[in-house]
Design a protein around this motif. Sequence first.
Motif, mmCIF file in Angstrom:
data_model
loop_
_atom_site.group_PDB
_atom_site.id
_atom_site.type_symbol
_atom_site.label_atom_id
_atom_site.label_comp_id
_atom_site.label_asym_id
_atom_site.label_seq_id
_atom_site.Cartn_x
_atom_site.Cartn_y
_atom_site.Cartn_z
ATOM 1 N N THR A 67 20.031 -59.810 21.625
ATOM 2 C CA THR A 67 20.789 -60.978 22.084
ATOM 3 C C THR A 67 19.810 -62.000 22.650
ATOM 4 O OG1 THR A 67 21.110 -60.112 24.313
ATOM 5 C CG2 THR A 67 22.718 -59.451 22.639
ATOM 6 N N ASP A 68 20.354 -63.073 23.232
ATOM 7 C CA ASP A 68 19.497 -64.122 23.789
ATOM 8 C C ASP A 68 19.018 -63.800 25.202
ATOM 9 O OD1 ASP A 68 22.205 -66.436 24.681
ATOM 10 O OD2 ASP A 68 21.891 -64.300 25.046
ATOM 11 N N THR A 69 19.216 -62.576 25.643
ATOM 12 C CA THR A 69 18.727 -62.162 26.955
ATOM 13 C C THR A 69 17.878 -60.903 26.787
ATOM 14 O OG1 THR A 69 19.340 -61.430 29.182
ATOM 15 C CG2 THR A 69 20.781 -60.764 27.392
ATOM 16 N N ASP A 70 16.980 -60.683 27.722
ATOM 17 C CA ASP A 70 16.138 -59.480 27.712
ATOM 18 C C ASP A 70 16.613 -58.436 28.711
ATOM 19 O OD1 ASP A 70 13.078 -61.361 27.137
ATOM 20 O OD2 ASP A 70 14.460 -60.422 25.725
ATOM 21 N N GLU A 71 17.707 -58.710 29.401
ATOM 22 C CA GLU A 71 18.168 -57.805 30.449
ATOM 23 C C GLU A 71 19.499 -57.169 30.042
ATOM 24 O OE1 GLU A 71 15.863 -59.677 34.176
ATOM 25 O OE2 GLU A 71 17.791 -58.727 34.414
ATOM 26 N N TYR A 72 19.556 -55.832 30.171
ATOM 27 C CA TYR A 72 20.713 -55.071 29.754
ATOM 28 C C TYR A 72 20.972 -53.963 30.772
ATOM 29 C CZ TYR A 72 19.361 -57.060 25.201
ATOM 30 O OH TYR A 72 19.000 -57.906 24.195
ATOM 31 N N TYR A 73 22.073 -53.262 30.570
ATOM 32 C CA TYR A 73 22.258 -51.995 31.272
ATOM 33 C C TYR A 73 23.053 -51.070 30.364
ATOM 34 C CZ TYR A 73 27.102 -53.186 32.643
ATOM 35 O OH TYR A 73 28.428 -53.511 32.652
ATOM 36 N N ALA A 74 22.744 -49.777 30.512
ATOM 37 C CA ALA A 74 23.435 -48.753 29.732
ATOM 38 C C ALA A 74 24.344 -47.962 30.652
ATOM 39 C CB ALA A 74 22.427 -47.830 29.050
ATOM 40 N N LYS A 75 25.506 -47.589 30.123
ATOM 41 C CA LYS A 75 26.454 -46.785 30.876
ATOM 42 C C LYS A 75 26.672 -45.473 30.134
ATOM 43 C CE LYS A 75 30.981 -47.033 33.136
ATOM 44 N NZ LYS A 75 32.163 -47.889 33.390
ATOM 45 N N LEU A 76 26.331 -44.358 30.812
ATOM 46 C CA LEU A 76 26.486 -43.034 30.233
ATOM 47 C C LEU A 76 27.753 -42.383 30.785
ATOM 48 C CD1 LEU A 76 22.796 -41.803 30.510
ATOM 49 C CD2 LEU A 76 23.991 -42.421 28.425
ATOM 50 N N LYS A 77 28.605 -41.878 29.878
ATOM 51 C CA LYS A 77 29.855 -41.236 30.272
ATOM 52 C C LYS A 77 29.894 -39.862 29.617
ATOM 53 C CE LYS A 77 33.557 -43.895 30.089
ATOM 54 N NZ LYS A 77 33.911 -44.173 31.506
ATOM 55 N N LEU A 78 29.775 -38.813 30.425
ATOM 56 C CA LEU A 78 29.838 -37.443 29.925
ATOM 57 C C LEU A 78 30.837 -36.649 30.757
ATOM 58 C CD1 LEU A 78 26.720 -38.344 29.185
ATOM 59 C CD2 LEU A 78 26.522 -35.918 28.616
ATOM 60 N N MET A 79 31.548 -35.769 30.093
ATOM 61 C CA MET A 79 32.538 -34.943 30.773
ATOM 62 C C MET A 79 31.852 -34.058 31.817
ATOM 63 S SD MET A 79 35.374 -32.407 29.048
ATOM 64 C CE MET A 79 35.922 -33.771 28.011
ATOM 65 N N ASN A 80 32.460 -33.984 33.004
ATOM 66 C CA ASN A 80 31.965 -33.182 34.136
ATOM 67 C C ASN A 80 30.740 -33.782 34.809
ATOM 68 O OD1 ASN A 80 33.979 -31.210 33.679
ATOM 69 N ND2 ASN A 80 32.656 -30.151 32.199
ATOM 70 N N TYR A 81 30.409 -35.040 34.455
ATOM 71 C CA TYR A 81 29.284 -35.711 35.102
ATOM 72 C C TYR A 81 29.725 -37.094 35.560
ATOM 73 C CZ TYR A 81 26.136 -32.134 33.286
ATOM 74 O OH TYR A 81 25.527 -30.947 33.004
ATOM 75 N N THR A 82 29.082 -37.565 36.620
ATOM 76 C CA THR A 82 29.378 -38.899 37.141
ATOM 77 C C THR A 82 28.875 -39.967 36.169
ATOM 78 O OG1 THR A 82 29.126 -38.081 39.396
ATOM 79 C CG2 THR A 82 29.000 -40.464 39.088
ATOM 80 N N ASP A 83 29.663 -41.021 35.971
ATOM 81 C CA ASP A 83 29.202 -42.141 35.149
ATOM 82 C C ASP A 83 27.908 -42.697 35.742
ATOM 83 O OD1 ASP A 83 31.448 -41.706 33.712
ATOM 84 O OD2 ASP A 83 32.474 -43.558 34.296
ATOM 85 N N THR A 84 26.945 -42.957 34.881
ATOM 86 C CA THR A 84 25.614 -43.366 35.329
ATOM 87 C C THR A 84 25.250 -44.709 34.714
ATOM 88 O OG1 THR A 84 24.929 -41.048 35.479
ATOM 89 C CG2 THR A 84 23.186 -42.704 35.436
ATOM 90 N N LEU A 85 24.807 -45.651 35.558
ATOM 91 C CA LEU A 85 24.362 -46.966 35.108
ATOM 92 C C LEU A 85 22.842 -47.036 35.160
ATOM 93 C CD1 LEU A 85 26.906 -49.248 37.021
ATOM 94 C CD2 LEU A 85 27.082 -48.352 34.703
ATOM 95 N N ILE A 86 22.225 -47.536 34.095
ATOM 96 C CA ILE A 86 20.768 -47.649 34.029
ATOM 97 C C ILE A 86 20.413 -49.064 33.575
ATOM 98 C CG2 ILE A 86 18.626 -46.714 33.095
ATOM 99 C CD1 ILE A 86 20.089 -44.156 32.472
ATOM 100 N N PRO A 87 19.955 -49.939 34.467
ATOM 101 C CA PRO A 87 19.491 -51.261 34.034
ATOM 102 C C PRO A 87 18.119 -51.155 33.359
ATOM 103 C CG PRO A 87 19.202 -51.007 36.396
ATOM 104 C CD PRO A 87 19.886 -49.773 35.924
#
Length: 793
Positions: A67-87
Amino acid sequence: MKVILLLLTLFYGGISFSQVFKLEGQLAIKQDSVEFGQILVFSLPDSSLIKGSYIDSTFFSINVPVTDTDEYYAKLKLMNYTDTLIPFQRSNDTVVNLGVISLQKDLNLSTVEVVYTAPLFVRTIDGIKVNVEGTTLETLDNLFEVLKSSPRIMSPDDESIEIVGKGVPLIFVDRQPILSNEELKAIPSNMIERIEIITNPSSKYRAQGRSNGVIEVYTKKFRLEGYNMSINAQGGIISQITPIGSLGLALSLRKGKFSLSASLYGRYVDQTNYGSIDRIITDGTGRTTSWSFTNDYQNLSQNANIKSSYQINDQQTLSGGFRASGFLQNSYDSWSGIYYTEGVPQIKEVQEASDKLTWLNNSAFLNYQVLTDTNDSYLEVNLNYQFKINEGSILHLTDYEDFQTNAFEEFYLKNNARNRPNIGEIRVSYEHVFDTTGWKLNTGGLYGVVFNNKELDVYRSYSGVWVEDSEFTNSYEYNEQIGGLFFEVTKDWEKISIRGGLRGEITSLNGYSHSLAKEFIDSVYVLPFPSASIMYKPSEKFSITMRYTSGIDRPQFYNFDPFVRITDSLTRIQGNPYLQPATNHNIGVDIDLFGKYRISVDQSYTFKQTVRQMHIEDSTFVFVFTPQNADRSETTSLSIGFPVKAKWIDGWTYLNIGYNRYKLPEEFNFLETTNLTYVLWSSLNFRLKREFTITNQVFLFKQANSVFTQNDRIRWNIKLTKRMLNNKLTLSFQVSDIIPPKANYTETANNYISYGSGQNLFTDFQLGVLYKFGRLKNDIRIKETKSGQSDRI
């Protein structure tokens, strides 16, 4: 659900054409724990969903549209685990590796802690960039411990920080100079993002002190809403059965566009030092002296720091803060000495001194930064104010016995000193990045002013009555103004980077002595300070950097004051209003091999270095100390560093050898002198089972200067740590100076030689506890898209 996820994946992959980058990572969980998972990739700042995929193994690799930006974040969603955000940032990378990611099983945890491995260091044209976040350095107690475990940094006394082969550097935290090293112990390691060890400072740094290098510390931007706190306490005893302890508190919080961080640190030490000094006067009179001494002191130091930031909009940020650092110290000295002529005792001196010192350093700053384009060019304006307090009362009780006349004499002296300088500074800097061509321009300037009024009241005791001694009571005013401008250009090609700059500073000094009723200094001078470097990096396995930098070392204002100061009837200290500033120049080459091994060769020249002229007056035993300018000094040094890295061990080892040559003024009986110094520094972390770590630090060194040479000494520290509760609780046990080092030295003055020995470092044992807790919510930089689809897949 899988069908919908697959359709979305195909949709976003189809519209990206060939403009994609690969995002990959490794989940630190068992394979059978991955029953079904999702990974969502959003672009910032509006949190637009640009990629979705499912996860069915511990390793994932997906193509993400550019995209036109270099900054992102990923969101991991797994059963029995807390949702995790990674910029993360893409820059121009075609592959972004998130490293090893640890997930939390407890869905009710108030804080999500993301742990991933990042490269420990990266070689730059300035020096070394050290990543703290995502490395083993993040598990240490505080910033001071992180610096000690970083490449090419050491602490010779557990109080100061030095760059191996350079000396005591300028240290900045979030671009603000620190007030004292105690401030480093107040900042928890989990608040630090990265450290830049700058062995080749650019022209944007002030000329004063930059030749010793610069350390830039950047704390985390704390993108999550909520708060984080940590409590760090240590306590123990020194081998003299005296207490030592410290307590630190730290807080970080963010709400909307407002963020705040604060820290409070205190430390108490109770210790006794001792030693002896023998002097041989070399003028043929056969005079000698022999001394022994002890020093008992109690020191309570404290540091408080609070700073906040407000994100006005995506381009503008306003930040400010207040800091206070200082100490209260009580000490008691006991001296006993005999003066000889041809081996026959002449005078016996017994001195007792008690000191009460108060030192405070308070500062405030305001910083405004605005991004001027989409290439991260910026304009920054910084205002700083410092108010220092240095006050103390010293009581000297000296008794003399004349063996020739059997006469006794008392010399009782009391000093009350007050010193309260005011310091103000404004800095303006502009950095322009020329799109993707690799060109960068830096320019700016500063203006700083110091106003200081010092008073010294001296009292003598006559038959038990204290009377002010106007002959030695002193008062003076000192003003210093410094203005500077700099200009610098940097160009990066694929394999070559170059940088060149020039800094000019004008200095105005004015000093007036009320005691002497005259102006003792009125000086204005302008000096240029160029710098240049070129780095050739044909591959990740080899790089070579050639560099040149220059700087200045201005004399401290008390060195200018010509008024005679006394501590007892046989000691005189006098300033020199004709002192000139010392200028220094450094030429060096850095070679990096295989991204691990570092070899540095430096040649340094210092002109007009301030040295202390010391002599004993003819026919008496009166000591006189006066600062003078040396002609020049030269140092040729070689540094070799290499990491130690294995599955169960990591760390650094550095060796620096320096050959020093000095040419002294005619006032010295010896005009030239040479010596050899070295430092061997090793810091290793042994990772054991069940979250145990042993840190072993060994420091072998020899120090010397133009008139002083010390014996070889060793310092050896071991620390055992145990991490618990998902790294939230850390327990430690540390033994410092396992082999207490004793100092033996030789000091050569104008007409005497001193042979001394002493000890001020002793084995100490300390227990420590570090506890981190908090409550974090969404990423503050994550905004809901106008379509409202940011949480859907």
